[in-house]
Design a protein around this motif. Structure first.
Motif, PDB file in Angstrom:
ATOM      1  N   TRP A  40       0.889  -1.172  -0.027  1.00  0.00           N
ATOM      2  CA  TRP A  40      -0.048  -0.096   0.007  1.00  0.00           C
ATOM      3  C   TRP A  40       0.992   1.272   0.111  1.00  0.00           C
ATOM      4  O   TRP A  40       2.137   1.157   0.038  1.00  0.00           O
ATOM      5  N   VAL A  41       0.298   2.318   0.134  1.00  0.00           N
ATOM      6  CA  VAL A  41       1.081   3.577  -0.117  1.00  0.00           C
ATOM      7  C   VAL A  41       1.970   3.941   1.167  1.00  0.00           C
ATOM      8  O   VAL A  41       2.903   4.519   1.014  1.00  0.00           O
ATOM      9  N   GLY A  42       1.582   3.345   2.075  1.00  0.00           N
ATOM     10  CA  GLY A  42       2.403   3.544   3.531  1.00  0.00           C
ATOM     11  C   GLY A  42       3.505   2.485   3.617  1.00  0.00           C
ATOM     12  O   GLY A  42       4.334   2.489   4.408  1.00  0.00           O
ATOM     13  N   GLY A  43       3.540   1.433   2.743  1.00  0.00           N
ATOM     14  CA  GLY A  43       4.787   0.720   2.732  1.00  0.00           C
ATOM     15  C   GLY A  43       4.489  -0.470   2.418  1.00  0.00           C
ATOM     16  O   GLY A  43       3.217  -0.907   1.739  1.00  0.00           O
ATOM     17  N   VAL A  44       5.244  -1.839   2.562  1.00  0.00           N
ATOM     18  CA  VAL A  44       5.144  -3.121   2.169  1.00  0.00           C
ATOM     19  C   VAL A  44       4.896  -4.092   3.513  1.00  0.00           C
ATOM     20  O   VAL A  44       5.685  -4.079   4.383  1.00  0.00           O
ATOM     21  N   ILE A  45       3.794  -4.773   3.500  1.00  0.00           N
ATOM     22  CA  ILE A  45       3.832  -5.770   4.693  1.00  0.00           C
ATOM     23  C   ILE A  45       4.060  -6.836   4.272  1.00  0.00           C
ATOM     24  O   ILE A  45       3.345  -7.679   3.809  1.00  0.00           O
TER      25      ILE A  45
END
Length: 399
Positions: A40-45
């Motif tokens: 997502w735009v907040g990073g990679v989980i």
């Protein structure tokens, strides 16, 4: 903290006393295969982590709780739990929902809020789970019983870096029978408004949506004028509510945004104390309060927030984002309070959530049924611990 009356008298006429013999922290990870990570735009989980707390009572019964913020900071949890356990192990208490207040009272110098509050909530939750299992009743029986047989859920997810990905996810949720979908904002206001313009008109008739601005924990939150601008777009599209448009601590910002918009404002899922919610609610900052048992300090604190919200005409919709322990703790808390009529249901793949459940959630036609298994309805086995070994550094991130 205000004391909710529901805990002052329960229908349980058997022994609800609790005495903890030992405590241990269990860190687990469900690692996504390459190519299946949550982006997502907040990073990679890259993994879904869980910081669980297991208590063993003096009679040998065990129970589980979860520290909600462990999805991002699991390695910080064991030391906090170890320090808290010094004030719990061997201490007789009349009822498991007294655990949170007992720990807050004895550690007030250093435990007010944040990750520590989540750990206190995990210990209280684990004690409720253990005592309820000992009594052979669902956890909600120790919380005063249920006020409804089932609760409406909304689909929570909407992660992605492309408009098409988010639109496809939303349509999948509607096809599965969920009537409200919540998706996340993009990094900047203009792209977020474009996302709304792309996704919302495509939704089937009578489908409702929520935009989570994700500004409550943003490293560089939007300016208030931009929060309002996005909120105007949410309102123009008929949004059910607009979530966390401001940083968690910006109470004045919430008040300003709420006053400027005709759409309901919600927050703040990461608040770790009743007092933080009291400041936000009494200031007129939200229409919807979003406590989480695993963040705010346990069942008693959760119900206190829901009571306060009701007294101010504010709805209460819990934040639910974790393993099966978080799911079930919040479900029992929600079903036992009259001011909680809607429940967050994360539809992202989470093998660890599913593996911890005694049985799959009874979700039909967008409604989640009351659990009937003893305790929370979760279990931790040596086999499960072996199957989900903790992998540091791969869990939830916010860039």
């Amino acid at each position: 903290m205000a004391t909710p009356s529901v805990f002052d008298a329960t229908d349980i006429d058997r022994d609800s006393a609790v005495q903890v013999e030992s405590v241990r922290t269990v860190l687990l990870s469900a690692v996504y295969p390459p190519g299946e990570e949550l982006t997502w735009v907040g990073g990679v989980i890259r993994s879904w982590d869980a910081a669980l707390v297991e208590v063993t009572l003096s009679d040998g019964t065990t129970g589980l709780g979860e520290v909600g913020a462990g999805i991002m900071a699991a390695r910080a949890v064991p030391g906090i739990v170890e320090e808290l356990s010094r004030y719990l192990v061997g201490v007789p208490l009349a009822h498991p929902v007294r655990v949170g207040d007992h720990l807050r009272d004895h550690t007030a110098f250093w435990s007010r809020g944040g990750l520590t509050s989540g750990a206190i909530g995990a210990l209280e939750t684990a004690c409720v789970d253990a005592v309820a299992k000992r009594l052979g009743v669902p956890a909600h029986a120790l919380l005063g019983g249920t006020v409804r047989e089932k609760i409406e859920v909304y689909a929570s997810g909407g992660l992605g870096t492309t408009f098409e990905h988010i639109k496809d996810w939303a349509h999948q949720q509607v096809a599965a029978g969920l009537r409200t979908v919540k998706f996340r904002a993009m990094r900047d206001p203009a792209t977020t408004i474009a996302l709304l313009d792309f996704v919302v008109p495509s939704l089937p008739a009578r489908t409702r949506f929520v935009l989570d601005a994700v500004q409550g924990c943003a490293s560089t939150p939007w300016a208030i004028r931009d929060c309002v601008l996005v909120g105007e777009a949410v309102a123009a599209h008929g949004g059910r509510w607009y979530e966390e448009p401001c940083r968690a601590e910006n109470v004045a910002g919430y008040v300003t945004v709420r006053a400027a918009l005709p759409v309901a404002i919600s927050g703040v899922e990461s608040h770790g104390t009743f007092e933080q919610f009291r400041e936000l609610i009494t200031a007129g900052g939200v229409d919807i309060a979003q406590p989480d048992v695993t963040f705010v300090g346990g069942f008693r604190a959760f119900h206190a927030v829901a009571d306060l919200a009701a007294a101010h005409g504010v709805d209460c919709v819990p934040h639910v984002w974790g393993s099966g322990v978080t799911l079930m703790a919040n479900l029992h808390a929600s079903l036992s309070h009259a001011n909680v009529r809607l429940f967050e249901y994360c539809t992202l793949p989470n093998p660890l959530r599913d593996a911890l459940l005694v049985s799959p959630p009874d979700l039909r036609d967008g409604m989640l049924a009351t659990p009937t298994a003893p305790g929370l309805g979760v279990r931790l086995t040596p086999q499960l611990e072996d199957a989900f070994p903790f992998q540091p550094g791969a869990g939830h991130v916010i860039r």
